[in-house]
Design a protein around this motif. Sequence first.
Motif, PDB file in Angstrom:
ATOM      1  N   ARG A  68       0.759  -1.571  -0.453  1.00  0.00           N
ATOM      2  CA  ARG A  68       0.007  -0.095   0.301  1.00  0.00           C
ATOM      3  C   ARG A  68       0.448   1.465  -0.112  1.00  0.00           C
ATOM      4  O   ARG A  68       0.840   1.335  -0.774  1.00  0.00           O
ATOM      5  N   LEU A  69       1.702   1.693   1.032  1.00  0.00           N
ATOM      6  CA  LEU A  69       2.629   2.191   0.921  1.00  0.00           C
ATOM      7  C   LEU A  69       3.627   2.671  -0.646  1.00  0.00           C
ATOM      8  O   LEU A  69       4.098   3.658  -0.408  1.00  0.00           O
ATOM      9  N   GLU A  70       4.226   1.238  -0.844  1.00  0.00           N
ATOM     10  CA  GLU A  70       4.646   1.188  -2.066  1.00  0.00           C
ATOM     11  C   GLU A  70       4.141   2.331  -3.051  1.00  0.00           C
ATOM     12  O   GLU A  70       4.942   2.437  -3.917  1.00  0.00           O
ATOM     13  N   HIS A  71       2.989   1.559  -3.471  1.00  0.00           N
ATOM     14  CA  HIS A  71       2.290   1.953  -4.190  1.00  0.00           C
ATOM     15  C   HIS A  71       1.986   3.842  -4.033  1.00  0.00           C
ATOM     16  O   HIS A  71       1.743   3.897  -5.197  1.00  0.00           O
ATOM     17  N   ALA A  72       1.013   3.845  -3.036  1.00  0.00           N
ATOM     18  CA  ALA A  72       1.180   5.345  -2.278  1.00  0.00           C
ATOM     19  C   ALA A  72       2.299   6.373  -3.183  1.00  0.00           C
ATOM     20  O   ALA A  72       1.997   7.321  -4.267  1.00  0.00           O
ATOM     21  N   ILE A  73       3.654   5.606  -3.123  1.00  0.00           N
ATOM     22  CA  ILE A  73       5.182   6.666  -2.766  1.00  0.00           C
ATOM     23  C   ILE A  73       5.138   6.663  -4.739  1.00  0.00           C
ATOM     24  O   ILE A  73       4.943   7.490  -5.463  1.00  0.00           O
ATOM     25  N   ARG A  74       4.512   5.497  -5.551  1.00  0.00           N
ATOM     26  CA  ARG A  74       4.363   5.503  -6.817  1.00  0.00           C
ATOM     27  C   ARG A  74       3.953   6.437  -7.420  1.00  0.00           C
ATOM     28  O   ARG A  74       3.916   6.420  -9.037  1.00  0.00           O
ATOM     29  N   LEU A  75       2.758   6.130  -7.443  1.00  0.00           N
ATOM     30  CA  LEU A  75       1.883   7.210  -7.637  1.00  0.00           C
ATOM     31  C   LEU A  75       2.384   9.113  -7.142  1.00  0.00           C
ATOM     32  O   LEU A  75       1.209   9.559  -7.378  1.00  0.00           O
ATOM     33  N   GLY A  76       2.941   9.427  -6.563  1.00  0.00           N
ATOM     34  CA  GLY A  76       2.964  10.728  -6.067  1.00  0.00           C
ATOM     35  C   GLY A  76       2.268  10.432  -4.894  1.00  0.00           C
ATOM     36  O   GLY A  76       2.450  11.818  -4.454  1.00  0.00           O
TER      37      GLY A  76
END
Length: 182
Positions: A109-117
Amino acid sequence: MAHSTAASAHTAGRALRLLDQPDLRHQPAPIPQARRATATAPSVPLNLSLFDDLTHTVSEVADHARRVNPAAGPLPDDLGRLYDWWIDNTSDADTDEQAFRDTVIERHRLEHAIRLGQTEEVCKNPCPGCGCWGLEWDGVGNRALCLNRRCRTPDGYASTWTLGRLAVQKVQRTEMWRRNAT
């Protein structure tokens, strides 16, 4: 399944579905530079970094689900349902395996959020070192950085934390709250 795990799985699934959009698969436009060599071959029409991240995410989830439950059904066609599929296929697993699953879902969840900015998602976690709510995402170091002046390493540098460490802390904190609520 705890409410926190369901919420994290839903958020991670939604972000994974967004990352799987065809618009994000294209290579980002190159940054103009004063001097650069002319390419002799066209660039890859696919954002390989994003493709590798998606492939790694799906294989990590599928490998764990099939290790815990060899009779797990086929992967869902919609990547947004991947985490729901994982939870359904590991609901009978022992407590340690479920905790591992919950930790990976939170890390994803955190990785995807970072990837999405959406770097502000890191700020919603307390610092594992000092407990203050002063974390910030450091894109250069690819880690969460504690802004508290007193939270330092022995060398005097600011404390930094991986997304995996933040995920472990959240799952442990949620389990502690769940246990103390009953």
